[in-house]
Design an enzyme around this catalytic site. Structure first.
Site, mmCIF file in Angstrom:
data_model
loop_
_atom_site.group_PDB
_atom_site.id
_atom_site.type_symbol
_atom_site.label_atom_id
_atom_site.label_comp_id
_atom_site.label_asym_id
_atom_site.label_seq_id
_atom_site.Cartn_x
_atom_site.Cartn_y
_atom_site.Cartn_z
ATOM 1 N N HIS A 130 64.023 53.556 29.216
ATOM 2 C CA HIS A 130 62.741 53.198 28.652
ATOM 3 C C HIS A 130 62.102 52.122 29.528
ATOM 4 O O HIS A 130 62.768 51.228 30.016
ATOM 5 C CB HIS A 130 62.861 52.791 27.183
ATOM 6 C CG HIS A 130 63.605 51.508 26.903
ATOM 7 N ND1 HIS A 130 64.972 51.395 26.947
ATOM 8 C CD2 HIS A 130 63.162 50.273 26.603
ATOM 9 C CE1 HIS A 130 65.341 50.161 26.674
ATOM 10 N NE2 HIS A 130 64.257 49.454 26.451
ATOM 11 N N GLY A 164 57.551 52.634 25.090
ATOM 12 C CA GLY A 164 56.462 51.668 25.029
ATOM 13 C C GLY A 164 55.201 52.104 25.751
ATOM 14 O O GLY A 164 54.343 51.281 26.052
#
Length: 192
Positions: A130, A164
């Site tokens: 991520h 995100g």
């Protein structure tokens, strides 16, 4: 629902549990936008439940001429005639000889080594993450844009950032070499 903003270069990743309204209504909304594709990622369902839901989502996507990518369920994808699959890297490695006929073979990577393995195993697209801090990985810091750039340089495949990713930081992700980004939390709330 609010006015639609451009979602070009974005892939929506589903999670029914994050959806604030009716899940299939949210799929209809996403399919009506300029988003590139929808990955149906509902990992908590049995294969039979997943296949039933996938049939509905594929019909919605077909009506809107939107690419739908099934997640992990190779058998369901074959039975439904879906040529697009996204697999965890270990599943891709274990099934690399059983993926004939799939046009889109995506996988998730978390290192440059993973990216190279995935490319050698026949992946056609990667999600790398991520990248930024995200509630989905609470307490784990994002790997950052330098990591993303390293993955993009290491392979000849399109790489989509995950973790995100928002419309606001998409330009940074593309500047790092990615083809685009994947949204899960934000995608389940778009248009609300």
């Amino acid at each position: 629902m609010s006015e639609k903003r451009s979602l070009n270069h974005m892939i929506a990743v589903t999670n029914r549990k994050l959806c604030e309204g009716d899940f299939l209504d949210q799929i209809r909304y996403l399919a009506s936008t300029d988003i590139e594709a929808i990955i149906l990622r509902e990992k908590d369902l049995t294969e039979r439940e997943y296949e039933r839901l996938a049939a509905e989502v594929l019909a919605i996507c077909a009506k809107e001429n939107k690419k739908c990518i099934l997640h992990s369920q190779i058998g369901a994808a074959r039975r439904l005639g879906c040529p697009n699959i996204h697999l965890p890297l270990a599943v891709l490695m274990a099934n690399r000889d059983a993926l004939e006929g799939f046009v889109h073979i995506g996988t998730s990577v978390h290192s440059v080594e993973d990216a190279r393995k995935a490319e050698a195993a026949g992946a056609t697209c990667l999600t790398a993450g991520h990248i930024f801090d995200t509630d989905c990985k609470k307490g784990l810091p994002g790997r950052g844009l330098d990591f993303l750039q390293d993955v993009c340089v290491a392979v000849q495949l399109p790489v989509y950032a995950i973790g995100g990713i928002t419309q606001e930081n998409l330009d940074e992700v593309i500047a790092a070499g990615a083809a685009g980004g994947c949204m899960m939390s934000a995608a389940m709330r778009l248009g609300k």
